[in-house]
Design an enzyme around this catalytic site. Structure first.
Site, PDB file in Angstrom:
ATOM      1  N   ASN A   7       0.855  -1.187   0.000  1.00  0.00           N
ATOM      2  CA  ASN A   7       0.000   0.000   0.000  1.00  0.00           C
ATOM      3  C   ASN A   7       0.897   1.246   0.000  1.00  0.00           C
ATOM      4  OD1 ASN A   7      -1.375   2.290   1.177  1.00  0.00           O
ATOM      5  ND2 ASN A   7      -3.073   0.917   1.616  1.00  0.00           N
ATOM      6  N   HIS A  10       1.040   6.247   1.850  1.00  0.00           N
ATOM      7  CA  HIS A  10       1.818   7.204   2.640  1.00  0.00           C
ATOM      8  C   HIS A  10       2.974   7.837   1.873  1.00  0.00           C
ATOM      9  CE1 HIS A  10      -0.924   6.722   5.741  1.00  0.00           C
ATOM     10  NE2 HIS A  10      -0.680   5.435   5.902  1.00  0.00           N
ATOM     11  N   ARG A  18       3.512  18.997   1.546  1.00  0.00           N
ATOM     12  CA  ARG A  18       3.912  20.268   0.928  1.00  0.00           C
ATOM     13  C   ARG A  18       3.045  20.597  -0.287  1.00  0.00           C
ATOM     14  NH1 ARG A  18       9.038  22.154   2.923  1.00  0.00           N
ATOM     15  NH2 ARG A  18       8.640  21.871   5.120  1.00  0.00           N
ATOM     16  N   HIS A  43      -5.532   3.720  -1.625  1.00  0.00           N
ATOM     17  CA  HIS A  43      -6.877   4.046  -1.131  1.00  0.00           C
ATOM     18  C   HIS A  43      -7.254   5.441  -1.607  1.00  0.00           C
ATOM     19  CE1 HIS A  43      -9.602   4.346   2.732  1.00  0.00           C
ATOM     20  NE2 HIS A  43     -10.255   4.651   1.628  1.00  0.00           N
ATOM     21  N   ARG A  45      -9.480   8.104  -1.028  1.00  0.00           N
ATOM     22  CA  ARG A  45     -10.442   8.539  -0.002  1.00  0.00           C
ATOM     23  C   ARG A  45     -11.305   9.677  -0.528  1.00  0.00           C
ATOM     24  NH1 ARG A  45      -9.458   7.400   5.569  1.00  0.00           N
ATOM     25  NH2 ARG A  45     -10.731   9.243   5.912  1.00  0.00           N
ATOM     26  N   ARG A  49      -7.035  12.797   1.093  1.00  0.00           N
ATOM     27  CA  ARG A  49      -5.940  13.264   1.944  1.00  0.00           C
ATOM     28  C   ARG A  49      -4.565  12.781   1.484  1.00  0.00           C
ATOM     29  NH1 ARG A  49      -6.937   9.837   7.419  1.00  0.00           N
ATOM     30  NH2 ARG A  49      -8.747  11.155   7.536  1.00  0.00           N
ATOM     31  N   GLU A  70      -8.395   0.506  -2.898  1.00  0.00           N
ATOM     32  CA  GLU A  70      -9.247   0.516  -1.700  1.00  0.00           C
ATOM     33  C   GLU A  70     -10.195   1.697  -1.810  1.00  0.00           C
ATOM     34  OE1 GLU A  70      -7.157   0.857   1.953  1.00  0.00           O
ATOM     35  OE2 GLU A  70      -5.881  -0.833   1.497  1.00  0.00           O
ATOM     36  N   THR A 100      -6.733   6.350  10.204  1.00  0.00           N
ATOM     37  CA  THR A 100      -6.615   5.278   9.227  1.00  0.00           C
ATOM     38  C   THR A 100      -7.924   4.483   9.308  1.00  0.00           C
ATOM     39  OG1 THR A 100      -5.311   3.360   8.539  1.00  0.00           O
ATOM     40  CG2 THR A 100      -5.408   3.783  10.900  1.00  0.00           C
ATOM     41  N   THR A 101      -8.071   3.466   8.440  1.00  0.00           N
ATOM     42  CA  THR A 101      -9.321   2.694   8.455  1.00  0.00           C
ATOM     43  C   THR A 101      -9.424   1.968   9.795  1.00  0.00           C
ATOM     44  OG1 THR A 101      -8.892   2.361   6.118  1.00  0.00           O
ATOM     45  CG2 THR A 101     -10.691   1.106   7.069  1.00  0.00           C
ATOM     46  N   GLU A 151     -10.832  -9.378   3.048  1.00  0.00           N
ATOM     47  CA  GLU A 151      -9.557  -9.075   3.700  1.00  0.00           C
ATOM     48  C   GLU A 151      -9.849  -8.928   5.190  1.00  0.00           C
ATOM     49  OE1 GLU A 151      -7.160  -5.892   2.022  1.00  0.00           O
ATOM     50  OE2 GLU A 151      -6.169  -5.569   3.952  1.00  0.00           O
ATOM     51  N   HIS A 191      -3.463  -4.615   7.727  1.00  0.00           N
ATOM     52  CA  HIS A 191      -3.612  -3.447   8.600  1.00  0.00           C
ATOM     53  C   HIS A 191      -2.721  -3.564   9.831  1.00  0.00           C
ATOM     54  CE1 HIS A 191      -5.165   0.226  10.233  1.00  0.00           C
ATOM     55  NE2 HIS A 191      -5.778   0.413   9.084  1.00  0.00           N
ATOM     56  N   GLY A 192      -1.792  -2.648   9.925  1.00  0.00           N
ATOM     57  CA  GLY A 192      -0.911  -2.595  11.093  1.00  0.00           C
ATOM     58  C   GLY A 192       0.168  -3.666  11.088  1.00  0.00           C
ATOM     59  N   GLY A 213       1.314  -1.419   4.273  1.00  0.00           N
ATOM     60  CA  GLY A 213       1.690  -0.098   3.789  1.00  0.00           C
ATOM     61  C   GLY A 213       2.626   0.648   4.713  1.00  0.00           C
TER      62      GLY A 213
HETATM   63  N1  PXP Z   1      -5.624  -3.137   4.092  1.00  0.00           N
HETATM   64  C1  PXP Z   1      -6.592  -2.193   4.152  1.00  0.00           C
HETATM   65  C2  PXP Z   1      -7.966  -2.585   3.730  1.00  0.00           C
HETATM   66  C3  PXP Z   1      -6.328  -0.890   4.581  1.00  0.00           C
HETATM   67  O1  PXP Z   1      -7.315   0.021   4.650  1.00  0.00           O
HETATM   68  C4  PXP Z   1      -4.997  -0.546   4.908  1.00  0.00           C
HETATM   69  C5  PXP Z   1      -4.661   0.868   5.298  1.00  0.00           C
HETATM   70  O2  PXP Z   1      -4.936   1.729   4.258  1.00  0.00           O
HETATM   71  C6  PXP Z   1      -4.021  -1.547   4.810  1.00  0.00           C
HETATM   72  C7  PXP Z   1      -4.358  -2.837   4.434  1.00  0.00           C
HETATM   73  C8  PXP Z   1      -2.588  -1.272   5.127  1.00  0.00           C
HETATM   74  O3  PXP Z   1      -2.463  -0.950   6.478  1.00  0.00           O
HETATM   75  P1  PXP Z   1      -1.064  -0.433   7.023  1.00  0.00           P
HETATM   76  O4  PXP Z   1      -0.780   0.852   6.330  1.00  0.00           O
HETATM   77  O5  PXP Z   1      -1.309  -0.278   8.495  1.00  0.00           O
HETATM   78  O6  PXP Z   1      -0.057  -1.497   6.702  1.00  0.00           O
END
Ligand code: PXP
Length: 237
Positions: A7, A10, A18, A43, A45, A49, A70, A100-101, A151, A191-192, A213
């Site tokens: 992902n 970021h 900036r 993603h 959004r 952002r 996403e 975050t989500t 997921e 996620h995380g 990500g």
């Molecule tokens: N999967 C989904 C569905 C997410 O929304 C995110 C965060 O955008 C991620 C995975 C990746 O999460 P992380 O950035 O915490 O690794």
């Protein structure tokens, strides 16, 4: 072999700090692709952002591996997905103030809406995955919605305060993955996840793909993005 989705949101977060043009997410996508990623995740959004529409157009045009977009079920965003046609979309809940989500989709609470979005997107040749908590009720609802892939949200496991909590949430994920797989649903997770907690997640044999990500983009500051992706690739096998 478990697939690695990177992902790159970021990378765009840094650009937006900036409001400039660097660093470009599409360049990051190319480096991830060359360094062993199996898919690129971004993603779009509603509040834009980080990733914007131009980014996803460029990623779609230039990336050869799977592009997983996403997105929420907002009608404007669904319209953009239908136009750009990523290989896959992952439907996520979205709240404006969140960092975050924060949690998975409430599939049972919006079954009709999700079912019709799946129909619309699959009709255009786009695979649809639902981002849900490791909760058997949500898996049942996902099955009823016609989703072929989910997921599992690994956030609670990733943010566990101690080993006992981590064990509890790990078991929850393992049970959910096995339950969904027995129903014929493909199971992804994310996620995380980072370079430590991912090592245990890969023991859940039903998980086919991990989407990661933040940890990879952070690691990229120290070792470069290509190495950060290769290191994660090595962990997941
Ligand atoms: N999967 C989904 C569905 C997410 O929304 C995110 C965060 O955008 C991620 C995975 C990746 O999460 P992380 O950035 O915490 O690794």
């Amino acid at each position: 072999m478990i697939h690695l989705g990177v992902n790159i949101d970021h990378v765009a977060t840094l650009r937006q700090a900036r409001l400039g043009i660097e660093p470009e997410p599409v360049k990051a996508a190319a480096i991830c692709q060359a360094s062993g990623a199996d898919s690129i995740v971004a993603h779009l959004r509603q509040d834009r952002r980080h990733i914007n529409e131009k980014d996803i157009e460029l990623i779609k045009k230039s990336v050869k591996i799977k592009f997983n977009l996403e997105m929420s079920l907002d009608s404007e965003i669904v319209g953009i997905a239908v136009k750009i046609k990523p290989d896959q979309v992952t439907i996520v809940p979205e709240r404006r103030q969140e960092l975050t989500t924060e949690g998975g989709l409430n599939v049972s609470g919006s079954l009709a809406k999700i079912r019709s979005a799946i129909g619309l997107l699959e009709n255009k040749g786009i695979d649809v995955s639902l981002f849900i908590d490791p909760d058997l009720k949500q898996i049942d609802a996902s099955f009823l919605s016609g989703a072929k892939m989910i997921e599992l949200h690994t956030g609670k496991y990733a943010n566990a305060k101690n080993n006992k909590e981590a064990d509890f949430y790990f078991k929850e994920l393992a049970v959910a993955a096995s339950y969904a797989s027995k129903k014929g649903i493909k199971v992804f997770a994310g996620h995380g996840l980072d370079y430590v907690n991912t090592q245990r997640i890969i023991k859940i044999k039903e998980i086919e793909e991990l989407n990661i990500g933040y940890a990879i983009v952070c690691r990229a500051l120290w070792v470069g993005l290509g190495n950060a992706v290769r290191e994660m690739r090595k962990i997941i096998g």
